[in-house]
Enzyme design. Structure first.
Site, PDB file in Angstrom:
ATOM      1  N   ASP A   1       0.820  -1.208   0.000  1.00  0.00           N
ATOM      2  CA  ASP A   1       0.000   0.000   0.000  1.00  0.00           C
ATOM      3  C   ASP A   1       0.858   1.263   0.000  1.00  0.00           C
ATOM      4  O   ASP A   1       0.764   2.106   0.891  1.00  0.00           O
ATOM      5  CB  ASP A   1      -0.938  -0.024   1.219  1.00  0.00           C
ATOM      6  CG  ASP A   1      -1.941   1.120   1.188  1.00  0.00           C
ATOM      7  OD1 ASP A   1      -2.327   1.534   0.078  1.00  0.00           O
ATOM      8  OD2 ASP A   1      -2.315   1.605   2.269  1.00  0.00           O
TER       9      ASP A   1
ATOM     10  N   GLU B   1       4.226  -8.327   6.764  1.00  0.00           N
ATOM     11  CA  GLU B   1       2.910  -8.922   6.482  1.00  0.00           C
ATOM     12  C   GLU B   1       2.939  -9.936   5.344  1.00  0.00           C
ATOM     13  O   GLU B   1       2.138  -9.860   4.408  1.00  0.00           O
ATOM     14  CB  GLU B   1       1.887  -7.824   6.191  1.00  0.00           C
ATOM     15  CG  GLU B   1       1.600  -6.923   7.374  1.00  0.00           C
ATOM     16  CD  GLU B   1       0.508  -5.896   7.087  1.00  0.00           C
ATOM     17  OE1 GLU B   1       0.013  -5.845   5.938  1.00  0.00           O
ATOM     18  OE2 GLU B   1       0.138  -5.157   8.016  1.00  0.00           O
TER      19      GLU B   1
ATOM     20  N   TYR C   1      -5.480  -3.317  12.997  1.00  0.00           N
ATOM     21  CA  TYR C   1      -6.269  -2.108  12.774  1.00  0.00           C
ATOM     22  C   TYR C   1      -7.713  -2.349  13.200  1.00  0.00           C
ATOM     23  O   TYR C   1      -8.638  -2.292  12.384  1.00  0.00           O
ATOM     24  CB  TYR C   1      -6.187  -1.704  11.300  1.00  0.00           C
ATOM     25  CG  TYR C   1      -4.817  -1.228  10.878  1.00  0.00           C
ATOM     26  CD1 TYR C   1      -4.457   0.105  11.005  1.00  0.00           C
ATOM     27  CD2 TYR C   1      -3.869  -2.120  10.378  1.00  0.00           C
ATOM     28  CE1 TYR C   1      -3.195   0.549  10.634  1.00  0.00           C
ATOM     29  CE2 TYR C   1      -2.608  -1.687  10.006  1.00  0.00           C
ATOM     30  CZ  TYR C   1      -2.278  -0.349  10.137  1.00  0.00           C
ATOM     31  OH  TYR C   1      -1.023   0.088   9.772  1.00  0.00           O
TER      32      TYR C   1
ATOM     33  N   GLU D   1       2.244  -1.734  14.050  1.00  0.00           N
ATOM     34  CA  GLU D   1       1.383  -0.816  13.307  1.00  0.00           C
ATOM     35  C   GLU D   1       0.019  -0.751  13.979  1.00  0.00           C
ATOM     36  O   GLU D   1      -0.500  -1.767  14.446  1.00  0.00           O
ATOM     37  CB  GLU D   1       1.181  -1.254  11.848  1.00  0.00           C
ATOM     38  CG  GLU D   1       2.392  -1.130  10.946  1.00  0.00           C
ATOM     39  CD  GLU D   1       2.072  -1.518   9.505  1.00  0.00           C
ATOM     40  OE1 GLU D   1       0.883  -1.440   9.107  1.00  0.00           O
ATOM     41  OE2 GLU D   1       3.011  -1.908   8.780  1.00  0.00           O
TER      42      GLU D   1
END
Length: 639
Positions: free
Chosen positions: A200, A444, A497, A533
């Site tokens: 991303d 990831e 997240y 994160e």
């Protein structure tokens, strides 16, 4: 005695690499000539992107084979023009510059003349005066070639340097990607294709870091490796110097303090320097004198049948140790808590190009924030940035470009072989930076896939063999029970997240799900955990109360909910928190991104959002709570 033996063992492991990649520094024996500025540029827009090779553009001036434009170096080429096809271009682009080389560099055949590129994304081929001198795979690490012999073949010719750079990603590159050709002529024009990838951030391309020529004598210092420790007030610097161009050389190695005074010296190519009353390298906000650096000066003298060669190279050295237990991370035997950021090399216009005003601004903002650390998400950053970290005491988790490894075909032998080679290059470049305290081999990956176990076991064990002095990790977002690589890492780094990608808008789930995440990971692996994160997107200036997604209020509450759980778990086994992200950054176009990723606590132009002040208050409080009491009680006004 055991400490000294351990230092020898650690150094022996670090010397597994057979060639050096020392940062080019000027000295009494070395000169450098920067080639930054405007280069001639052309993108190869031919259908197969191969016209430049077929027509041998490197054999003559680039302007003689077609139109060229000015292109700044270092910079990404994508945002320099108003041409959307260049912004999104995939394939070969060509750079060229003619250089005047000092006459003495040519006439003195006792000098090596080396051409070096700090980084170019992704695959590069270099010619000098039409002769290929090197090629390199990988977009974030330096490469170089000795060109003195070539220049001396015809001293009257100008030095014409041509560099072809290709940003195409495939299943075996790092990061990986695929090219998808659209053949339905009722929907797409002829030759239409897209580059797909699973990360991303925008796939910026071009020559991203400085280009230069530098010289060394023919007999020269090729590499230096240092491993440090201390015992009471005595520092221990185990060093090894690699020399090329001679089989016999006299050497003097001197450690110099900040005042310019000789602390200790040796006449051996390897050994242990004992430093009385040592000044340790401490992180920012952990000591009143962070980032203390000595200088290791190496002086070499070699003689052959006709000449005497002298070389001088100076390496900054920070004396510190790093250790990990099942619940804590230690720097200099003191518990260290990461309160920092994730970053990107990203800015308006220049893309990923190295830019000193931006670097200095970012460091000022990090110190204002009270951040003591960052991760080089998701690739190795410029050497100049790590040098700033060394001087300022900013701790670094140094990450490879192993991001977006999601396809099972990217776990094969070809991919693994390349990944191992990239770790070799990364460790070779960054092994002597005291700010680098941990290696991250990937971000990831699809770690639940069956091939991931052997892939990451091999990769992590290889990295530990290269450098047994630093812990190794990778960043996971996998389910704790299915992660194949977690058993081999030293520190668990988890991205999550909650209330954003999962249960969007439901802030009330954060404490429950985050607590479960930590308990699950620690319960299974009994290793310290970093929340590597977390965060939420914010459109700057967008407000709503009660908070809704994409508003500044929502980001603030997300952070506060995470922080309340961090405060519970950092008393047990959580050793750090890194916000995603330091600043907004560009991504590929898509329906979930409005001109890039907006999870920064600063805008892309480095202006603070409301969350920056939440983070600032927290980080300064953490600094005061976690600073060793015998070192310093830090307050915000010490910045």
């Amino acid at each position: 005695m055991l400490r000294v033996l351990w230092l020898f063992a650690a150094l022996d492991a670090a010397l597994l690499l057979d060639t050096g990649m020392l940062f080019p520094r000027e000295s009494s024996s070395r000169e450098r000539k920067e080639l930054n500025g405007l280069w001639a540029f052309r993108a190869d827009g031919s259908p197969n992107r191969n016209q430049g090779f077929e027509s041998a553009w490197y054999k003559s001036r680039l302007a003689e084979t077609g139109p060229v434009i000015d292109m700044p170096v270092p910079a990404s080429y994508n945002d320099i023009t108003q041409d959307p096809t260049l912004r999104d271009f995939i394939g070969w682009v060509w750079y060229e510059r003619e250089v005047t080389v000092p006459t003495r560099w040519i006439t003195d055949d006792g000098l090596r003349v080396v051409f070096r590129v700090g980084s170019a994304h992704y695959y590069s081929v270099v010619w000098v005066n039409g002769v290929k001198v090197t090629e390199h795979e990988g977009g974030h690490l330096p490469f170089e070639a000795e060109i003195g012999t070539l220049l001396r073949k015809d001293p009257t010719m100008p030095c014409r340097i041509t560099i072809a750079v290709n940003n195409t990603l495939n299943l075996h590159t790092l990061p990986p990607g695929t090219i998808q050709y659209m053949t339905d002529r009722t929907r797409y024009p002829a030759g239409f294709f897209v580059q797909n990838y699973n990360f991303d951030f925008f796939n910026y391309a071009g020559i991203h870091r400085p280009v230069l020529l530098y010289t060394t004598p023919k007999a020269y210092v090729d590499d230096i490796t240092v491993v440090t420790d201390f015992l009471d007030n005595t520092g221990l610097v185990r060093y090894g110097v690699s020399v090329k161009g001679t089989t016999s050389a006299a050497m003097k190695v001197t450690l110099i303090d900040k005042g310019g005074h000789c602390v200790v010296s040796s006449n051996e190519a390897s050994g242990v320097l004992k430093v009385p009353n040592v000044n340790l390298w401490w992180p920012y906000l952990m000591h009143q004198n962070p980032g203390y650096l000595y200088l290791l000066e190496v002086r070499l003298k070699a003689t052959d049948e006709s000449s005497t060669y002298e070389d001088v190279y100076t390496l900054p050295v920070g004396i510190r140790t790093v250790n990990v237990s099942s619940t804590q991370f230690f720097i200099n035997n003191k518990p260290f808590y990461f309160h920092g950021v994730n970053k990107h090399e990203d800015a308006d216009i220049r893309g990923k190009g190295l830019d000193w005003p931006l670097i200095v601004k970012d460091f000022n903002l990090m110190k204002w924030l009270g951040a003591n650390s960052f991760r080089t998400s998701h690739y190795p950053y410029a050497e100049e940035i790590l040098q700033m970290c060394d001087r300022h005491g900013i701790v670094v988790i140094d990450e490879s470009p192993g991001v977006g490894i999601k396809d099972i075909r990217s776990f094969g032998n070809a991919s693994l072989t390349h990944h191992l080679a990239v770790m070799d290059e990364l460790v070779r470049r960054d092994k002597n930076h005291p700010s680098v305290v941990m290696w991250s081999v990937a971000n990831e990956p699809a770690a639940e896939m069956p091939p991931a176990e052997n892939y990451f076991k091999t990769l992590i064990m290889h990295t530990k063999a290269l450098d047994p002095t630093r812990p190794v990790t990778y960043i996971t977002d996998s389910n704790f029970s299915r992660d194949k690589g977690a058993p081999f890492v030293d520190v668990i780094c988890v991205n999550s997240y909650f209330s954003w990608y999962h249960d969007p808008g439901h802030l009330e789930v954060i404490p429950v799900q985050l607590n479960t995440q930590f308990e699950d990971w620690y319960g299974k692996y009994k290793k310290p955990i970093i929340q590597s994160e977390y965060g939420a997107d914010v459109v700057p200036g967008l407000h709503n109360d009660p908070p809704v997604m994409f508003t500044e209020e929502y980001q603030k509450v997300v952070l506060q909910q995470y922080h309340s759980v961090f405060d519970q778990k950092r008393k047990k086994y959580v050793i750090g928190e890194l916000i995603w992200n330091f600043a907004d950054f560009m991504t590929t176009q898509g329906i979930t991104r409005v001109v890039g990723n907006k999870k920064g606590v600063f805008t892309r132009q480095r202006q603070p959002k409301a969350a920056a002040f939440i983070l600032k208050e927290r980080y300064w409080r953490l600094a005061n709570e976690t600073a060793p009491q015998d070192n310093w009680s830090c307050m915000e006004n010490h910045v």
